[in-house]
Design an enzyme around this catalytic site. Structure first.
Site, PDB file in Angstrom:
ATOM      1  N   GLY A   8       0.820  -1.212   0.000  1.00  0.00           N
ATOM      2  CA  GLY A   8       0.000   0.000   0.000  1.00  0.00           C
ATOM      3  C   GLY A   8       0.851   1.258   0.000  1.00  0.00           C
ATOM      4  N   ALA A  10       1.609   3.383  -2.260  1.00  0.00           N
ATOM      5  CA  ALA A  10       1.347   4.457  -3.229  1.00  0.00           C
ATOM      6  C   ALA A  10       0.454   5.566  -2.683  1.00  0.00           C
ATOM      7  CB  ALA A  10       0.721   3.869  -4.501  1.00  0.00           C
ATOM      8  N   GLY A  70      -4.925  -1.612   2.187  1.00  0.00           N
ATOM      9  CA  GLY A  70      -6.236  -1.900   2.746  1.00  0.00           C
ATOM     10  C   GLY A  70      -7.319  -1.138   2.018  1.00  0.00           C
ATOM     11  N   TYR A 150     -15.545  -4.159   8.157  1.00  0.00           N
ATOM     12  CA  TYR A 150     -14.224  -3.506   8.194  1.00  0.00           C
ATOM     13  C   TYR A 150     -13.573  -3.742   9.562  1.00  0.00           C
ATOM     14  CZ  TYR A 150     -10.636   0.112   8.225  1.00  0.00           C
ATOM     15  OH  TYR A 150      -9.431   0.776   8.345  1.00  0.00           O
TER      16      TYR A 150
HETATM   17  P1  NAD Z   1      -5.285   4.692   1.092  1.00  0.00           P
HETATM   18  O1  NAD Z   1      -6.478   4.369   0.261  1.00  0.00           O
HETATM   19  O2  NAD Z   1      -4.743   6.081   1.042  1.00  0.00           O
HETATM   20  O3  NAD Z   1      -4.095   3.688   0.756  1.00  0.00           O
HETATM   21  C1  NAD Z   1      -4.323   2.304   0.663  1.00  0.00           C
HETATM   22  C2  NAD Z   1      -3.390   1.725  -0.396  1.00  0.00           C
HETATM   23  O4  NAD Z   1      -3.650   0.324  -0.473  1.00  0.00           O
HETATM   24  C3  NAD Z   1      -3.633   2.340  -1.789  1.00  0.00           C
HETATM   25  O5  NAD Z   1      -2.429   2.775  -2.371  1.00  0.00           O
HETATM   26  C4  NAD Z   1      -4.245   1.186  -2.558  1.00  0.00           C
HETATM   27  O6  NAD Z   1      -3.948   1.179  -3.938  1.00  0.00           O
HETATM   28  C5  NAD Z   1      -3.641  -0.026  -1.838  1.00  0.00           C
HETATM   29  N1  NAD Z   1      -4.433  -1.205  -2.119  1.00  0.00           N
HETATM   30  C6  NAD Z   1      -5.792  -1.338  -1.988  1.00  0.00           C
HETATM   31  N2  NAD Z   1      -6.181  -2.536  -2.461  1.00  0.00           N
HETATM   32  C7  NAD Z   1      -5.064  -3.176  -2.877  1.00  0.00           C
HETATM   33  C8  NAD Z   1      -4.837  -4.439  -3.489  1.00  0.00           C
HETATM   34  N3  NAD Z   1      -5.839  -5.266  -3.779  1.00  0.00           N
HETATM   35  N4  NAD Z   1      -3.571  -4.774  -3.790  1.00  0.00           N
HETATM   36  C9  NAD Z   1      -2.540  -3.928  -3.530  1.00  0.00           C
HETATM   37  N5  NAD Z   1      -2.706  -2.713  -2.964  1.00  0.00           N
HETATM   38  C10 NAD Z   1      -3.950  -2.343  -2.659  1.00  0.00           C
HETATM   39  O7  NAD Z   1      -5.686   4.289   2.564  1.00  0.00           O
HETATM   40  P2  NAD Z   1      -5.002   4.546   3.993  1.00  0.00           P
HETATM   41  O8  NAD Z   1      -5.981   5.289   4.794  1.00  0.00           O
HETATM   42  O9  NAD Z   1      -3.621   5.016   3.872  1.00  0.00           O
HETATM   43  O10 NAD Z   1      -5.025   3.055   4.551  1.00  0.00           O
HETATM   44  C11 NAD Z   1      -3.847   2.330   4.846  1.00  0.00           C
HETATM   45  C12 NAD Z   1      -4.179   1.315   5.932  1.00  0.00           C
HETATM   46  O11 NAD Z   1      -4.522   2.010   7.120  1.00  0.00           O
HETATM   47  C13 NAD Z   1      -5.378   0.431   5.598  1.00  0.00           C
HETATM   48  O12 NAD Z   1      -5.105  -0.891   5.986  1.00  0.00           O
HETATM   49  C14 NAD Z   1      -6.493   1.030   6.422  1.00  0.00           C
HETATM   50  O13 NAD Z   1      -7.483   0.070   6.737  1.00  0.00           O
HETATM   51  C15 NAD Z   1      -5.717   1.485   7.639  1.00  0.00           C
HETATM   52  N6  NAD Z   1      -6.400   2.498   8.437  1.00  0.00           N
HETATM   53  C16 NAD Z   1      -6.698   3.714   7.906  1.00  0.00           C
HETATM   54  C17 NAD Z   1      -7.352   4.651   8.679  1.00  0.00           C
HETATM   55  C18 NAD Z   1      -7.720   6.011   8.144  1.00  0.00           C
HETATM   56  O14 NAD Z   1      -8.513   6.715   8.788  1.00  0.00           O
HETATM   57  N7  NAD Z   1      -7.177   6.434   7.011  1.00  0.00           N
HETATM   58  C19 NAD Z   1      -7.691   4.352  10.010  1.00  0.00           C
HETATM   59  C20 NAD Z   1      -7.373   3.097  10.522  1.00  0.00           C
HETATM   60  C21 NAD Z   1      -6.710   2.181   9.727  1.00  0.00           C
END
Ligand code: NAD
Length: 252
Positions: A8, A10, A70, A150
């Site tokens: 993840g 990117a 994710g 989730y």
């Molecule tokens: P984001 O959407 O900015 O980044 C998620 C990255 O995962 C993206 O680059 C996406 O392309 C990649 N991804 C998704 N599906 C994929 C797949 N099938 N194969 C490969 N890559 C894939 O999201 P984020 O908020 O940075 O989330 C990162 C992690 O943090 C996640 O696991 C999310 O559940 C967790 N999280 C986020 C928050 C929040 O509020 N942003 C809170 C708690 C936990």
């Protein structure tokens, strides 16, 4: 130079972690759907295997792993949450453990969520994920609303971390999770833009009175990967502005 693999990488937390670790002097091998050193779809068994093979082709030993890829609760079908958030995480963890064992002072960090404490554990789908029955877990998951599923995928992931603490510790690889609260990324924006999920996110009490920025999570991840966390193992580190403490003051 330490070599760290980030799934993840990117966007959001993964991108901020990449920037932080590179600024600290690490070499990062990113895995994402596109725009990374390794482009792979972690929702499929084939994509996970290809990603693991590509890491091995690039480096025999790795010193760190951040399992960050994710999807948010707004995705459909909801079974994609099971595929990416749970299986896309644990399969990469387990698939790269021996590469970590060959690294220097190795450590891995998994991104859970503070929703692990906000959703009651309804049992079946969590146990099915932990039993590593992906097809059955996806079938059950498709009957559960994203807002609930989730949190359940993240509960299973947090338990998977704790269940690995014994074996990974004896293997010399530290393994921890963080449990972030709402952090300003495209994933969170997807929830905020949703008519049902947006008000739920807004209803969360946050004593610090703001949402997090991705670099604040990157700092904790960098700490957990590094020498100052040399005795931290099997921990679930909440970074949610105090929400979990307010919602569950008598649990930890
Ligand atoms: P984001 O959407 O900015 O980044 C998620 C990255 O995962 C993206 O680059 C996406 O392309 C990649 N991804 C998704 N599906 C994929 C797949 N099938 N194969 C490969 N890559 C894939 O999201 P984020 O908020 O940075 O989330 C990162 C992690 O943090 C996640 O696991 C999310 O559940 C967790 N999280 C986020 C928050 C929040 O509020 N942003 C809170 C708690 C936990």
């Amino acid at each position: 130079m330490r070599t760290i693999v980030i799934t993840g990488s990117a966007s959001g937390l993964g991108l901020a972690t990449r920037q932080r670790l590179e600024a600290d002097g690490a070499r990062v091998i990113g895995i994402d759907l596109r725009g990374a050193e390794i482009d792979a779809d972690l929702s499929t068994r084939e994509g996970r295997a290809a990603a693991i093979d590509a890491v091995r082709a690039s480096s025999d030993a790795i010193d760190g792993l951040v399992v960050c890829a994710g999807l948010g609760p707004h995705v459909t079908p909801t079974s994609m949450l099971v595929a990416v958030n749970y299986f896309g995480a644990v399969d990469v963890l387990d698939g790269l453990r021996d590469a970590l064992e060959a690294g220097s002072e190795p450590a891995a960090v998994v991104i859970a969520s503070n929703s692990i404490g906000l959703i009651p554990d309804e049992g079946t789908v969590v146990d099915t994920m932990l039993a590593h029955d992906e097809d059955a877990a996806r079938a059950i998951g498709d009957r559960i609303p994203g807002a609930v599923l989730y949190g359940l995928t993240k509960q299973a992931l947090a338990r998977a971390v704790r269940q690995r603490a014994d074996a990974w510790g004896h293997a010399g690889v530290r393994l921890n999770a963080i449990a972030p609260g709402p952090t300003m990324t495209p994933l969170l924006q997807g929830s905020l833009d949703d008519d049902t999920l947006g008000p739920l996110v807004d209803a969360l009490p946050i004593p610090l009175e703001r949402r997090a920025e991705p670099h604040e999570m990157a700092g904790i991840i960098a700490f957990l990967l590094g020498p100052d966390a040399s005795y931290v193992h099997g921990a679930i580190w909440f970074a949610d502005g105090g929400t979990d403490a307010v919602v569950r003051p008598d649990h930890f």
